[in-house]
Design an enzyme around this catalytic site. Structure first.
Site, short mmCIF file in Angstrom:
data_model
loop_
_atom_site.label_atom_id
_atom_site.label_comp_id
_atom_site.label_asym_id
_atom_site.label_seq_id
_atom_site.Cartn_x
_atom_site.Cartn_y
_atom_site.Cartn_z
N HIS A 99 -0.19 -11.97 0.58
CA HIS A 99 -0.96 -11.00 -0.21
C HIS A 99 -1.26 -11.49 -1.62
O HIS A 99 -1.93 -10.77 -2.38
CB HIS A 99 -0.17 -9.68 -0.27
CG HIS A 99 -1.04 -8.47 -0.49
ND1 HIS A 99 -0.55 -7.19 -0.42
CD2 HIS A 99 -2.35 -8.33 -0.78
CE1 HIS A 99 -1.51 -6.32 -0.66
NE2 HIS A 99 -2.62 -6.99 -0.88
N TYR B 50 0.83 -1.20 0.00
CA TYR B 50 0.00 0.00 0.00
C TYR B 50 0.87 1.26 0.00
O TYR B 50 1.53 1.57 0.99
CB TYR B 50 -0.93 0.01 1.21
CG TYR B 50 -1.96 -1.09 1.24
CD1 TYR B 50 -2.23 -1.86 0.11
CD2 TYR B 50 -2.67 -1.38 2.40
CE1 TYR B 50 -3.18 -2.88 0.15
CE2 TYR B 50 -3.62 -2.38 2.45
CZ TYR B 50 -3.86 -3.13 1.32
OH TYR B 50 -4.79 -4.14 1.36
#
Length: 329
Positions: A128, A60
């Site tokens: 992820h 992110y």
């Protein structure tokens, strides 16, 4: 709810939006209009409202979200931090690359997360890579378990929408959570069943359909260029060409009155729908302003939607829901 031996409110804060810009190749997959000072105030407002769980990832903002979160939580050891590894980042260029799934890279990746977060231990680390085959994921979880036993992390899990993948690894010691997409428009019963069968926690991402379920985006609202919703990389097309997808707007209009029952805002009703669907659901809506997070915290006052309302919503949307979502990724 009970999570990692801690009693917390069943609501977290998603920290993808505060990461700001990020890129995959030439595609922009981050968020615009992000102010770091406001992001820190938003995290503090979340804490003031009772939120204790914050979901971020190395990817992110290519590390920026983790750094901001670490700054904001510097004196809050009571906060629970979830982060994710498996996507390589270049902090300087804000670029990410997929396929960073060498088990030998797990320990260095977690150490880098610890450094950015300014913590000695991470509460939960998720893989992820949504689609990684189980045979390739298994050595990664073994490496994460070694870090758990070494005290670097408390638990681990997988950010995946594939129920078979989650089921294959869910029984491991230390495996505590699955993060998957779910909202009023997207109902994935199979992965919810995996969560229930194995006594896990479901961290619910996209609980507000990337903002569509807040009511902030009408047919004429244009998302600013550079925002992920202005591009063509969304798995579920909540937005098309930078505008709210008319098909989803029509579905929202069909259930608007039901979601706002009892004085709820649309977002509060959408979160209440998730709580009514399962006691193990912990929505993690993204926020980047104090006003946004304060509105979301208000959902705690209302709680789950009533069964009668749930039945009406399900009846109206039964034919439109993406029940086969995990098959379509």
């Amino acid at each position: 709810m009970h999570f990692l031996d801690t009693t917390i409110e069943p609501l977290g804060m998603g920290c993808w939006p505060i990461g700001g810009p990020m890129f995959s190749g030439k595609a922009s997959i981050g968020y615009t209009d992000v102010d770091d000072a406001e992001s820190v105030r938003t995290i503090h407002a979340a804490l003031d409202g009772g939120i204790r769980l914050f979901d971020t990832a190395a990817a992110y903002g290519a590390g920026h979200s983790e750094r901001l979160l670490g700054q904001a939580l510097k004196h809050r050891p009571d906060a629970l931090v979830v982060t994710k590894i498996g996507i390589a980042i270049d902090e300087e260029s804000k670029r990410i690359t997929f396929g960073d799934t060498d088990p030998a890279r797990v320990a260095p990746a977690v150490e880098a997360c610890l450094a950015r977060l300014g913590r000695d231990r991470i509460d939960l680390v998720l893989l992820h890579d949504n689609k990684l085959p189980v045979a390739e994921a298994a050595p990664i979880f073994a490496a994460l378990d070694a870090l758990r036993q070494a005290g670097k992390i408390r638990a681990f899990g997988w950010s995946t929408d594939f129920s078979d993948s989650a089921a294959a690894v869910a029984g491991q010691e230390g495996f505590a959570a699955v993060e998957h997409a779910m909202n009023v428009f997207v109902d994935p019963p199979r992965i919810q069943q995996v969560v229930e069968d194995h006594g896990l926690t479901a961290l619910i991402r996209s609980p507000l359909a990337m903002g569509l379920l807040t009511g902030a985006y009408g047919a004429e609202t244009q998302v600013r260029q550079g925002d992920i919703r202005a591009g063509d990389s969304l798995v579920i097309p909540y937005f098309r060409d930078g505008r709210a997808n008319p098909e989803f707007l029509a579905r929202l209009d069909a259930v608007r009155a039901l979601l706002t029952v009892g004085g709820r805002s649309l977002a509060q009703g959408a979160i209440g729908w998730l709580w009514a669907k399962g006691a193990r659901n912990l929505p993690i809506p993204g926020a980047r302003t104090v006003a946004q997070i304060e509105g979301l915290v208000g959902a705690l006052t209302f709680g789950a939607l009533p069964p009668s309302v749930m039945a009406e919503i399900d009846g109206l949307l039964a034919n439109d829901r993406q029940h086969a979502f995990e098959q379509e990724l």
